[in-house]
Design an enzyme around this catalytic site. Structure first.
Site, PDB file in Angstrom:
ATOM      1  CE  LYS A  51       4.214   2.061 -12.871  1.00  0.00           C
ATOM      2  NZ  LYS A  51       3.238   2.399 -11.808  1.00  0.00           N
ATOM      3  CD  GLU A  94      10.300   7.307   1.849  1.00  0.00           C
ATOM      4  OE1 GLU A  94      10.405   6.178   2.391  1.00  0.00           O
ATOM      5  OE2 GLU A  94       9.229   7.904   1.745  1.00  0.00           O
ATOM      6  CB  CYS A 154       7.277   6.090   4.336  1.00  0.00           C
ATOM      7  SG  CYS A 154       6.768   5.750   2.656  1.00  0.00           S
ATOM      8  CD  GLU A 165       6.350   1.185   6.260  1.00  0.00           C
ATOM      9  OE1 GLU A 165       7.586   1.119   6.189  1.00  0.00           O
ATOM     10  OE2 GLU A 165       5.700   2.192   5.952  1.00  0.00           O
TER      11      GLU A 165
END
Lengths: 127, 509
Positions: free
Chosen positions: B181, B257, B296, B405
């Site tokens: 996906k 992750e 990331c 983040e």
């Protein structure tokens, strides 16, 4: 003593989207995310779809939907009032508003000293 | 030079069982490019029915694919790498339009890494083998790695093709079929890549399937399915927890992750001499702007030793001020567009958070106006893309801009006195994905990276992603690894055959 100021509030636009989602999905809940990609954004799920843990805290109700956050993340957020708004956009997550072409976003402001003094401690989300 | 914007299809469906198919419900969503904010195509808004179709195809293919010899799977992966390489410039342009990242990155990083990733796993799968142990003279334990069968893989939008390659290459190398996906912000480049792979007819039908659509409508039924043996997810913590909760319903394996808040630590010895290493360190500090900060492992915290803080900060700010924000298809552009409007708004909200908490803006702190990009073919400047100026905050590590983040070209700078404080601040975060350590001191070179709680510590470098180096998180950044041959074991299970060559009964009954 005046009551505790709300830790989380919704804009009218956010309320309208919540109403729309509630009509389709029934009772809802929010969990504030952290981390990459769509992190740092609030996630909206059907009530009970996301399993809360003792690691989560309850910040209050957002337009009648309980709003939660991981406790360790909350430690950095506890001095700010969160306003949940919507923007056009397309987050890649499982948040329910995404198919509507909008995304819940969070704005933050520092509580005043007076407000901060009146804040009640948050509750643990699950036992 | 400005690269041509590729002309793309008006609609994209799904790729299931070796064919491009329309979604079962016939629904599509509008897909804008972050370059100009304008819709340029429609993409399948799939549902659980499409996920089931893809799973049907994958299950039908898995027995045969699992028996394909490693040598043949390697040839197929190499062929995919060759196709990608032959079309590298085209795919780079598509990836740039899809995601908004500058063409110099897709040309020189994303796409070459995709190619190398397939070649790496084509190579290691040939050299891989199980083991055999003689337990006694008549008893042998064989350990044979076997594929899991059918896996589900949820791809993030920050490196649309590269993150797909990170997941698809090892899954196929290990002998699995997969249902992928893509992120709904960046659905197109994988379809253009698949079109090329499909035309070359190298993969058996049903081995690789792609289902487009929204997270709650496609990602959720995929993660919740009892027909996948493993789900691999890259994203944020709440969805990560949710995927694990779904996976727990079926005891599905997971790897996660989930991002980071990576410290980039500069010790005073970097300044001992002028010259190329000092220059390299300054470049390392500016690496937060790579890919618009949508990484990331974005080095979104700069920790600099007090003794060099003034000179270092001044030099870094100067360098960051010179970063060119512009049209992503322009080869001179260093920072392109954020991938979507909601990211663009989120970053602006963090500018307010930083200011509210008293962080000082050293540079940036606002959107980049006036990046005029001709929109969707009409030739008129749209000025609607999602452009942000590279930004450095100065403050302390308890501030939210040091802890969360932001996923934009934003870093937060603070200082430390000595090694102990550098390690303490580095580890004062919920996450542990990446880190950078810069020093000329031989003792710091080893001790500090070992003391930092992160899965990847770049030492005197940053943002390198070779296929042969394991990548993954400590703490809330997740678990499991990507890249490196150890990745194969996240896509396999161990068959132990315990064989007796003894003709005599045991004598128990």
């Amino acid at each position: 003593m005046p009551s505790s100021p709300p830790r989380v509030v919704a804009t009218d636009d956010a309320k309208a989207v919540i109403d729309q989602l509630r009509e389709r999905h029934g009772p809802l809940m929010f969990h504030q995310s952290g981390g990459c990609c769509d992190g740092s954004a609030p996630m909206c799920y059907e009530q009970g779809d996301f399993r809360l843990g003792t690691s989560d805290v309850y910040l209050g109700d957002l337009h009648d939907c309980p709003f939660y956050m991981a406790r360790d993340q909350f430690e950095y957020w506890e001095h700010m009032q969160l306003t949940i708004d919507v923007e056009e956009g397309r987050g890649a997550s499982f948040s329910l508003e995404i198919p509507l072409g909008v995304r819940f976003v969070v704005r933050s402001r520092l509580f005043s000293d007076d407000e901060y003094a009146r804040l009640e401690p948050v509750e643990q989300a699950a036992s | 030079m400005i690269y041509d914007r590729p002309s793309l299809q008006d609609t994209y469906g799904n790729y299931i069982d070796g064919a491009f198919v329309e979604p079962v419900d016939g629904e599509y969503f509008d897909n804008p490019s972050p370059i100009d904010g304008e819709t340029y195509c429609q993409v399948a808004r799939s549902s659980d029915a499409d996920v089931e179709r893809a799973l049907d195809a994958a299950h039908a293919a898995k027995a045969d694919w699992g028996r394909v010899p490693a040598s043949e799977r390697a040839q197929i992966l190499n062929a995919i790498a060759d196709i990608t390489e032959e079309n590298l410039e085209y795919l780079a342009r598509v990836d740039t339009v899809d995601n908004g990242k500058p063409i110099r990155e897709t040309l020189n990083a994303d796409l070459p890494l995709v190619v190398d990733h397939f070649r790496y796993f084509a190579g290691v799968i040939r050299a891989e083998e199980g083991s055999m142990a003689e337990l006694d003279s008549d008893t042998v334990a064989m350990h044979v790695p076997e594929p899991l069968g059918v896996v589900g893989q949820i791809i993030p939008w920050n490196f649309p093709l590269l993150m797909a390659a990170w997941k698809i290459a090892p899954a196929l190398a290990a002998g699995n079929c997969t249902v992928v996906k893509p992120a709904e912000q960046t659905p197109v480049s994988i379809m253009e890549w698949l079109r090329l792979v499909d035309e070359a007819d190298v993969l058996p039908d049903g081995v690789l399937n792609v289902v487009q659509g929204y997270g709650p409508e496609v990602g959720k039924p995929l993660a919740q399915s009892d027909r996948i043996a493993k789900v691999a997810f890259t994203g944020e913590t709440t969805t990560g927890r949710l995927v694990m909760q779904y996976a727990s319903e079926n005891l599905t394996r997971v790897t996660m992750e989930l991002g980071g808040k990576s410290p980039n630590v500069f010790f005073e010895s970097v300044q001992n001499a002028d010259g190329s290493f000092w220059d390299k360190a300054l470049e390392g500090a500016a690496m937060f702007a790579l890919n618009q900060g949508e990484v990331c492992t974005c080095p979104s915290r700069i920790l600099v030793q007090e003794s060099i803080a003034d000179a270092f900060t001044e030099a870094v700010v100067e360098r960051v001020k010179n970063i060119t924000v512009g049209h992503p298809l322009d080869s001179e552009t260093q920072v392109g567009a954020q991938a979507s409007n909601d990211q663009y708004k989120k970053i602006q909200n963090y500018f307010e958070v930083g200011r509210e908490e008293g962080a000082e803006v050293l540079t940036g702190g606002e959107v980049a106006e006036g990046v005029a990009v001709a929109a969707g073919g009409d030739g008129e400047p749209a000025d609607k893309g999602y452009y942000i100026k590279p930004t450095i905050f100065r403050g302390h590590n308890k501030m939210r801009v040091f802890q969360e983040e932001i996923f934009g070209p934003v870093t937060s700078l603070t200082t430390f006195k000595d090694v102990d404080e550098a390690i303490e601040i580095s580890n004062d975060t919920l996450y542990g994905l990446g880190a950078g350590v810069w020093t000329r001191d031989a003792h710091e070179l080893y001790r500090v990276p070992r003391a930092i709680e992160a899965g990847r510590v770049w030492v005197n470098c940053y943002h390198l992603y070779p296929a042969h180096a394991a990548f993954g998180g400590y703490k809330k950044s997740g678990f499991g690894r990507e890249n490196h041959k150890m990745m194969l074991d996240h896509y396999r299970q161990t068959k132990n055959m315990l064989v007796s060559y003894d003709e005599e009964p045991m004598g128990f009954f």
